[in-house]
Design an enzyme around this catalytic site. Sequence first.
Site, PDB file in Angstrom:
ATOM      1  CE  LYS A   1      36.966  36.893  43.487  1.00 48.59           C
ATOM      2  NZ  LYS A   1      37.397  36.450  44.659  1.00 48.59           N
TER       3      LYS A   1
ATOM      4  NE  ARG B   1      46.428  37.379  49.712  1.00 45.40           N
ATOM      5  CZ  ARG B   1      45.731  36.586  50.298  1.00 45.40           C
ATOM      6  NH1 ARG B   1      46.689  35.618  51.042  1.00 45.40           N
ATOM      7  NH2 ARG B   1      44.578  36.057  50.758  1.00 45.40           N
TER       8      ARG B   1
END
Length: 520
Positions: free
Chosen positions: A274, A348
């Site tokens: 990020k 996920r």
Amino acid sequence: MIQHARVVTLEDLADATTVVIPVIFDDEGALIAEAIPANVAGHDIARTMDAPWCSARGLSATAGSSLARAFFHGPTLLFVSLGSTYNQVDNFRMAGAAAVQRGEGDVVVFLLPTDAIEEPDQAAQAVVEGALLASYDFKSTDEDRSFDVVALGVPLPSVADHDDVAQGVGRAVVVANAVNWAKRLIDTPPNELSPKELAKRFAQHLGEDDDVQVEIWTESKIRDERLGGLLGVGAGSAEPTRLVYALYQPPGARAHVALVGKGITFDSGGLSIKSGEGMMAMKTDMSGAAIVMATLSIIAKLALPVRVTAIAPLSENLSGDRAMRPGDVLTTRNGMSIEVLNTDAEGRLVLADALALAVEANPDAIIDVATLTGAQTVALGDEVGALFASTDELAHLLERASERSGEMLWRLPLVAAYEKHIESDIADMKNLGKSGKAGAISAALILQRFTGGRPWAHLDIAGPGRADATRGYVTKGATAFGARTLVEFLTQVAVVDADSSRDVDADDGSWADDEGLVDR
Ligand code: BES
Ligand code: MN
Ligand code: ZN
């Protein structure tokens, strides 16, 4: 931070430093309920107050607006607005928040006119929840202040109303303290709260509750149990991965709900790293885990007759030399493989394993909570969570629970046509959808593949999981958004289940033995 609240009587006003008087507004101005004494601490209380006079002093039909009157002697009188009705439960939370934010001194007492209110227990719970949630402060945990409620009627509250108020206050203390506990964990810096430490704190906290068993899975156990998604995410961090498996199993409970919470103690994005800005708030990426554990703890403390399993996969998403790479394929608990094309889509991966485990517990429904996608915030902003559900019944129950909790949810669709976006050339699926398109939905579609066709709901709380400023009873920083909705939901499940007359064979508890649960 206030941790206690009690029901007191009018005589106790002698000790109050602030007495809170709720008002509602109609076209004429502010109205004060008949049950509020005509004289409070030596000051006459009018039944009506002129609207312009009030609004010039900050008191209006906006719930939570207030007007303080301080005197040389005795308590401050704080008039707090409930809006235009006594029957909006969230307005009572706003009023409770205003009471502690603008009340003075150590003893704040809220006057609650029960005969004006349809559900006094709900109102009392909401006032105290609002007050205790609003008093959360990461930096200061001093407990000097107290928040009390006086149940009032004309001429006196009925015994039933008084008991309702006492019950509501009691529930609120349990709920708000657990939610504040979750907020504190979420706000704790990630260097202090590794997966290992977080697992320990969960186990310590839940260990106090009756009928609760907690198990911490270490890496060797996680490997033995073939949780390849969770291990893959944790591989890039020197901090070992954990999984917390908690079970609340009260005698006589029939319905069983499994809760799963995303527990990334820090999300750097991994090798798909990020930006600096993008990772500043990523200590909050374990919100889901804290929320489901807080929920289980509340249900246990309220001794509700519903079985709850809470599973929290805990890891840190870093980019160390053992980190998973874009291109790696991970094999999850249920045997399905996932091609990792972006290591920042890690939620996920850990949830895939945890959901598959939840299915094995054979629950009636599974609900997961996760700060899962930036796309959720793009769609719904930071005050509304995304709700996905595999059945309309589950969606409606959660929507009703959210109306009661004040935590706004909006249902998004599980678009079958978008399944093609997660197809992989070399594995059962990839961990990325189509770039820039419906990212919250493609993430949910991946999760759904691990739910074994059971009734399942998913709360994506990436936006509302954190508040950038205090608004009402929602304090800046961690919000633990969703915990109170889950409590409302489970309360409904427990009530409906207890009322239903269907006969179910007595449960001998062998399920826990089958799963090899042990207390550590
Ligand atoms: N934890 C983030 C989602 C998030 C973003 C939560 C902002 C709270 C605030 C999640 O792991 C993530 O990085 N998601 C990616 C997925 C993408 C790479 C498909 C995202 O949403 O950008
Ligand atoms: Mn991420
Ligand atoms: Zn994340």
